[in-house]
Design a protein around this motif. Structure first.
Motif, short mmCIF file in Angstrom:
data_model
loop_
_atom_site.label_atom_id
_atom_site.label_comp_id
_atom_site.label_asym_id
_atom_site.label_seq_id
_atom_site.Cartn_x
_atom_site.Cartn_y
_atom_site.Cartn_z
N GLN A 120 0.90 -1.30 0.10
CA GLN A 120 0.08 0.19 -0.15
C GLN A 120 1.08 1.12 0.00
OE1 GLN A 120 -3.46 -1.76 2.71
NE2 GLN A 120 -2.92 0.32 3.35
N GLU A 121 0.39 2.28 -0.73
CA GLU A 121 1.04 3.49 -0.73
C GLU A 121 0.46 4.60 0.32
OE1 GLU A 121 1.05 5.34 -4.45
OE2 GLU A 121 1.88 3.41 -5.51
N ALA A 122 -0.64 4.13 0.94
CA ALA A 122 -1.36 5.16 1.92
C ALA A 122 -1.58 4.12 3.12
CB ALA A 122 -2.54 5.52 1.27
N THR A 123 -1.82 4.92 4.34
CA THR A 123 -2.17 4.04 5.54
C THR A 123 -3.49 3.67 5.53
OG1 THR A 123 -2.66 5.93 6.60
CG2 THR A 123 -0.44 5.59 6.86
N TYR A 124 -4.04 2.80 6.48
CA TYR A 124 -5.61 2.65 6.32
C TYR A 124 -6.37 3.72 6.81
CZ TYR A 124 -3.90 -2.50 6.49
OH TYR A 124 -3.02 -3.71 6.06
N LEU A 125 -5.84 4.50 7.70
CA LEU A 125 -6.58 5.71 8.09
C LEU A 125 -6.62 6.63 6.81
CD1 LEU A 125 -7.72 7.68 9.97
CD2 LEU A 125 -5.56 8.73 10.50
N GLU A 126 -5.70 7.02 5.92
CA GLU A 126 -5.68 7.67 4.68
C GLU A 126 -6.70 6.93 3.61
OE1 GLU A 126 -1.13 9.32 4.89
OE2 GLU A 126 -1.54 7.50 3.83
N LEU A 127 -6.77 5.71 3.54
CA LEU A 127 -7.52 5.18 2.60
C LEU A 127 -9.02 5.29 3.32
CD1 LEU A 127 -6.07 1.68 2.24
CD2 LEU A 127 -6.05 3.44 0.44
N ILE A 128 -9.31 5.31 4.57
CA ILE A 128 -10.87 5.54 4.98
C ILE A 128 -11.05 7.23 4.83
CG2 ILE A 128 -12.01 5.83 7.06
CD1 ILE A 128 -10.56 3.07 8.24
N PHE A 129 -9.94 7.95 4.75
CA PHE A 129 -10.37 9.44 4.69
C PHE A 129 -10.77 9.65 3.30
CE2 PHE A 129 -9.22 13.61 3.59
CZ PHE A 129 -9.77 14.42 4.50
N LYS A 130 -10.11 8.70 2.13
CA LYS A 130 -10.42 8.96 0.69
C LYS A 130 -11.75 8.43 0.57
CE LYS A 130 -5.76 9.19 -0.72
NZ LYS A 130 -4.60 8.24 -1.42
N PHE A 131 -12.17 7.34 1.20
CA PHE A 131 -13.39 6.65 1.20
C PHE A 131 -14.32 7.54 1.65
CE2 PHE A 131 -16.74 4.20 3.60
CZ PHE A 131 -17.01 3.43 2.58
N LEU A 132 -14.37 8.31 2.85
CA LEU A 132 -15.36 9.12 3.14
C LEU A 132 -15.64 10.43 2.42
CD1 LEU A 132 -14.01 9.08 6.98
CD2 LEU A 132 -16.20 7.96 5.96
N GLN A 133 -14.45 10.85 1.96
CA GLN A 133 -14.57 11.97 0.81
C GLN A 133 -15.57 11.56 -0.31
OE1 GLN A 133 -10.38 12.68 0.08
NE2 GLN A 133 -10.86 14.85 0.70
N ASN A 134 -15.36 10.27 -1.07
CA ASN A 134 -16.22 9.85 -2.02
C ASN A 134 -17.65 9.84 -1.52
OD1 ASN A 134 -14.08 9.90 -3.60
ND2 ASN A 134 -14.35 7.48 -4.29
N ILE A 135 -17.76 9.07 -0.27
CA ILE A 135 -19.13 8.82 0.09
C ILE A 135 -19.92 10.14 0.32
CG2 ILE A 135 -20.48 7.87 1.91
CD1 ILE A 135 -19.20 5.87 0.36
N LEU A 136 -19.34 11.36 0.89
CA LEU A 136 -20.03 12.55 1.11
C LEU A 136 -20.10 13.12 -0.25
CD1 LEU A 136 -17.92 13.95 4.09
CD2 LEU A 136 -20.16 12.81 4.01
N VAL A 137 -19.36 13.04 -1.30
CA VAL A 137 -19.48 13.65 -2.61
C VAL A 137 -20.83 12.94 -3.19
CG1 VAL A 137 -18.95 13.77 -5.10
CG2 VAL A 137 -17.26 14.36 -3.12
N MET A 138 -21.03 11.55 -3.02
CA MET A 138 -22.18 10.87 -3.51
C MET A 138 -23.52 11.15 -2.61
SD MET A 138 -20.63 7.17 -4.46
CE MET A 138 -19.16 7.12 -3.41
N ASN A 139 -23.18 11.58 -1.36
CA ASN A 139 -24.28 11.89 -0.52
C ASN A 139 -25.00 13.37 -0.92
OD1 ASN A 139 -25.61 11.47 2.25
ND2 ASN A 139 -24.85 13.72 2.61
N HIS A 140 -24.53 13.96 -1.78
CA HIS A 140 -25.13 15.31 -2.32
C HIS A 140 -26.21 15.01 -3.10
CE1 HIS A 140 -20.95 17.39 -2.03
NE2 HIS A 140 -21.56 17.12 -0.70
N ASN A 141 -26.23 13.78 -3.63
CA ASN A 141 -27.45 13.60 -4.50
C ASN A 141 -28.57 12.57 -3.76
OD1 ASN A 141 -26.64 14.82 -6.68
ND2 ASN A 141 -25.15 12.99 -7.24
N ASN A 142 -28.30 12.43 -2.47
CA ASN A 142 -29.18 11.58 -1.68
C ASN A 142 -29.90 12.37 -0.86
OD1 ASN A 142 -30.28 9.92 0.39
ND2 ASN A 142 -28.54 8.58 0.23
N LYS A 143 -31.25 12.50 -1.18
CA LYS A 143 -32.24 13.40 -0.33
C LYS A 143 -32.33 13.20 1.33
CE LYS A 143 -36.65 15.49 -0.59
NZ LYS A 143 -37.80 15.45 -1.46
N ALA A 144 -32.36 11.81 1.64
CA ALA A 144 -32.33 11.43 2.96
C ALA A 144 -31.19 11.58 3.60
CB ALA A 144 -33.05 10.02 2.95
#
Length: 199
Positions: A120-144
């Protein structure tokens, strides 16, 4: 089928940590297959198995095994997709189920979370951070805003289990949360539950 039977077996022997540890070694290839497009039919039970194996670790044995750590990047990938994927990974609809497994990785072995896995090039924490960023971007289209609520559950777990250990990353986390709050308050009727979690 097979993974459902394994989940039932894990449920039945969760008070026998030695048996659980032996089963972990045997079922690892099946769990990894369940986190691929070919294994998508068994992903729900697979995520449950991963959560059970992590949750019922032997008392005094708080460290997650190296083979279990191989599963975390795959979970993050199949749910969150690659950075910038606006639709998430091929198993995005299982986000809420994956949260329990991710929280168990964080709670059971926060020290390893701060390290890099093999290759891995990133720590598990860094992978989770990138994951969270993606989820929050996708969340913008989620009304609930359920995807955002799932992401915030992971953030809360990180803050609770890594107190004082992720101070250097706090500006990134706070910046991410403030950006999400900024998007939310611009809406005419923001989701109140989600707004309260962000505040």
């Amino acid at each position: 089928g097979c993974v459902t039977a394994i989940r039932r077996l894990l449920d039945a022997c969760n008070k026998q940590p030695d048996v659980m540890a032996q089963l972990e070694m045997v079922i690892m290839p099946i769990l990894m297959h369940g986190l691929t497009p070919d294994g998508l039919d068994s992903i729900e039970d697979g995520l449950d198995c991963i959560s059970l194996l992590l949750y019922y670790k032997k008392k005094g044995q708080s460290v997650v095994s190296p083979q279990m750590w191989y599963l975390l990047p795959q979970i993050l990938h199949i749910i969150g997709g690659k950075p910038g994927d606006v639709d998430g990974g091929f198993a995005y609809e299982y986000l809420s189920l994956s949260v329990v497994a991710i929280q168990n990785f964080i709670a059971k072995d926060p020290i390893t979370l701060l390290t890099k896995g093999d290759g891995q090039e990133a720590t598990y924490l860094e992978l989770i951070f990138k994951f969270l960023q993606n989820i929050l971007v996708m969340n913008h289209n989620n009304k609930a805003k359920t995807d955002g609520i799932s992401a915030l559950r992971i953030v809360i777990s990180l803050f609770e289990n890594l107190e004082g250990q992720i101070d250097a990353a706090m500006p990134d986390f706070i910046g991410m949360l403030l950006a999400e709050l900024s998007v939310l308050i611009k809406k005419k009727k923001p989701n109140q539950k989600y707004l309260l979690m962000l505040l």
